[in-house]
Design a protein around this motif. Structure first.
Motif, PDB file in Angstrom:
ATOM      1  N   PHE A 143      48.595  42.080  35.218  1.00  0.00           N
ATOM      2  CA  PHE A 143      48.991  43.101  34.252  1.00  0.00           C
ATOM      3  C   PHE A 143      49.725  44.237  34.965  1.00  0.00           C
ATOM      4  N   LEU A 144      49.197  44.692  36.104  1.00  0.00           N
ATOM      5  CA  LEU A 144      49.852  45.772  36.846  1.00  0.00           C
ATOM      6  C   LEU A 144      51.209  45.323  37.378  1.00  0.00           C
ATOM      7  N   ARG A 145      51.305  44.091  37.825  1.00  0.00           N
ATOM      8  CA  ARG A 145      52.575  43.572  38.326  1.00  0.00           C
ATOM      9  C   ARG A 145      53.600  43.540  37.192  1.00  0.00           C
ATOM     10  N   THR A 146      53.180  43.128  36.014  1.00  0.00           N
ATOM     11  CA  THR A 146      54.078  43.084  34.866  1.00  0.00           C
ATOM     12  C   THR A 146      54.537  44.490  34.483  1.00  0.00           C
ATOM     13  N   ILE A 147      53.607  45.435  34.491  1.00  0.00           N
ATOM     14  CA  ILE A 147      53.961  46.835  34.180  1.00  0.00           C
ATOM     15  C   ILE A 147      54.982  47.360  35.185  1.00  0.00           C
ATOM     16  N   MET A 148      54.806  47.054  36.473  1.00  0.00           N
ATOM     17  CA  MET A 148      55.754  47.530  37.481  1.00  0.00           C
ATOM     18  C   MET A 148      57.139  46.915  37.263  1.00  0.00           C
ATOM     19  N   TRP A 149      57.215  45.618  36.915  1.00  0.00           N
ATOM     20  CA  TRP A 149      58.508  44.993  36.657  1.00  0.00           C
ATOM     21  C   TRP A 149      59.172  45.589  35.419  1.00  0.00           C
ATOM     22  N   VAL A 150      58.391  45.898  34.405  1.00  0.00           N
ATOM     23  CA  VAL A 150      58.951  46.512  33.196  1.00  0.00           C
ATOM     24  C   VAL A 150      59.495  47.899  33.525  1.00  0.00           C
ATOM     25  N   GLU A 185      38.944  38.110  36.630  1.00  0.00           N
ATOM     26  CA  GLU A 185      39.287  39.328  35.889  1.00  0.00           C
ATOM     27  C   GLU A 185      40.133  40.262  36.744  1.00  0.00           C
ATOM     28  N   ARG A 186      39.843  40.323  38.043  1.00  0.00           N
ATOM     29  CA  ARG A 186      40.656  41.171  38.927  1.00  0.00           C
ATOM     30  C   ARG A 186      42.078  40.630  39.005  1.00  0.00           C
ATOM     31  N   GLU A 187      42.232  39.287  39.076  1.00  0.00           N
ATOM     32  CA  GLU A 187      43.570  38.712  39.124  1.00  0.00           C
ATOM     33  C   GLU A 187      44.325  38.985  37.832  1.00  0.00           C
TER      34      GLU A 187
END
Length: 128
Positions: free
Chosen positions: A29-36, A22-24
């Motif tokens: 999700f956070l990595r995707t948000i940062m790329w967006v 779940e942490r991964e």
């Protein structure tokens, strides 16, 4: 004191209650948000600065290029050699590690040598 408060806050907020998977998922999700966010910022910058830039190449030869395209080209010129060097180094180190692992597995397992007995004390009567 501060560390115990931090651990208590993390436990109450549920940050410590998640499993590794779940942490991964949350990190992805956070990595995707940062790329967006980065893509949106680059798109806004590109649309706001979509101007022609004149480059004097040589002689009377001039070239018109859009500013975001020019910045992308200069970024690639600086970034790609560094990326290629890094990837080549990682590739070489992985090959060396695989070779060392393969050699360690194939090496014969020799037992340790027997302990050497202590030399006997000489007779005090002997001249030698």
């Amino acid at each position: 004191m501060l560390a115990s408060r931090l651990v208590a806050w993390l436990a109450l907020s549920g940050a410590l209650a998640y499993s590794k998977g779940e942490r991964e998922d949350r990190m992805n999700f956070l990595r995707t948000i940062m790329w967006v966010i980065l893509a949106v910022v680059v798109a806004i910058f590109a649309t706001a600065n979509w101007h022609d830039v004149m480059l004097d190449l040589w002689g009377d030869l001039r070239m018109a290029i859009k500013l975001p395209v020019l910045l992308g080209i200069t970024f690639a010129i600086g970034f790609l050699p560094t990326l290629f060097y890094y990837r080549a180094k990682v590739w070489r180190l992985r090959r060396q590690l695989a070779l060392a692992d393969r050699n360690a597995k194939m090496a014969p397992q020799t037992p340790p040598p027997p302990p050497v007995a202590a030399p006997k004390a000489k007779d005090p009567e002997s001249p030698f």
